[in-house]
Scaffold this motif. Structure first.
Motif, PDB file in Angstrom:
ATOM      1  N   CYS A  45       0.855  -1.183   0.000  1.00 15.26           N
ATOM      2  CA  CYS A  45       0.000   0.000   0.000  1.00 15.26           C
ATOM      3  C   CYS A  45       0.894   1.236   0.000  1.00 15.26           C
ATOM      4  N   ASP A  81      -4.759   0.664   3.877  1.00 16.98           N
ATOM      5  CA  ASP A  81      -4.325  -0.503   4.639  1.00 16.98           C
ATOM      6  C   ASP A  81      -3.181  -0.019   5.524  1.00 16.98           C
ATOM      7  N   SER A  84       0.013  -2.417   5.949  1.00 11.10           N
ATOM      8  CA  SER A  84       0.884  -2.444   4.777  1.00 11.10           C
ATOM      9  C   SER A  84       1.575  -1.101   4.576  1.00 11.10           C
ATOM     10  N   SER A  91       0.265  -6.201   1.143  1.00 12.74           N
ATOM     11  CA  SER A  91      -1.067  -6.141   1.742  1.00 12.74           C
ATOM     12  C   SER A  91      -1.780  -7.484   1.642  1.00 12.74           C
TER      13      SER A  91
END
Length: 190
Positions: A45, A81, A84, A91
């Motif tokens: 992410c 996320d 992440s 992720s």
């Protein structure tokens, strides 16, 4: 161009016109089509996402291969996320537009530079994150306390815009129901 984002920020902190000019250097507008992804499982992410218009969701595939929706975001909501993003690790989630959407993106490295230049935004993001965490904790409590029908009634009352805009199978997934059972509940609770 940034009306919802600036309004949202100003709900939490003082944010002047000169601050908006600085912020503009760090954000990118993404025009997403329905079903377009900004993150897929296995990718790192890279950004925070703010929904200016449209709707997004975060989901994963469970051990049966079924999509399990864990979060929605309408206009004025953030989505990312966090695991992440903060660890810069792959992720386990997907983030997808479920309507044509305009989304502001702030990249991970740009975010670090931005909060150095605009320290008040660090407070803003802390407050927004605290609110999101509190909502997540409350959702977990409801999952343990309420019946399946009670969960739907609470969600329908608290977030009627989601019930109107989100496809039934995604809403069922989010509420921990099958689409068929959600359909039965909806017939009993129009």
């Amino acid at each position: 161009m940034y009306s919802k984002l600036i309004s949202h920020i100003r709900n939490y902190i003082h944010f002047g016109d000169s601050d908006i000019e600085i912020l503009a250097q760090y954000i990118t507008l993404l025009d997403l089509k329905n079903k377009q992804f900004v993150l897929e499982e296995g990718q790192v992410c890279k950004a925070y996402y703010f929904v200016e218009t449209g709707c997004m969701r975060m989901f994963f595939h469970n051990d049966k291969g079924t999509e399990q929706t864990i979060q929605f975001a309408l206009e004025g909501w953030w989505m990312t996320d966090y695991m992440s993003l903060s660890n810069q690790k792959p992720s386990e989630y997907y983030i997808q537009a479920i309507e044509n959407s305009s989304v502001f993106s702030i990249g991970f490295h740009d975010f670090q530079k931005m909060i150095l230049e605009l320290p008040s935004l660090e407070r803003y993001f802390r407050l927004v994150t605290e609110r999101a965490l509190a909502a997540s904790q409350f959702r977990m409590k409801l999952l343990y306390e309420l019946s399946k029908e009670g969960i739907y009634k609470h969600f329908k009352t608290s977030f009627p815009e989601f019930v109107q805009r989100v496809p039934q199978y995604m809403l069922a997934s989010f509420l921990g129901l099958t689409p068929e059972y959600l359909s039965e509940i909806r017939k009993k609770n129009p």
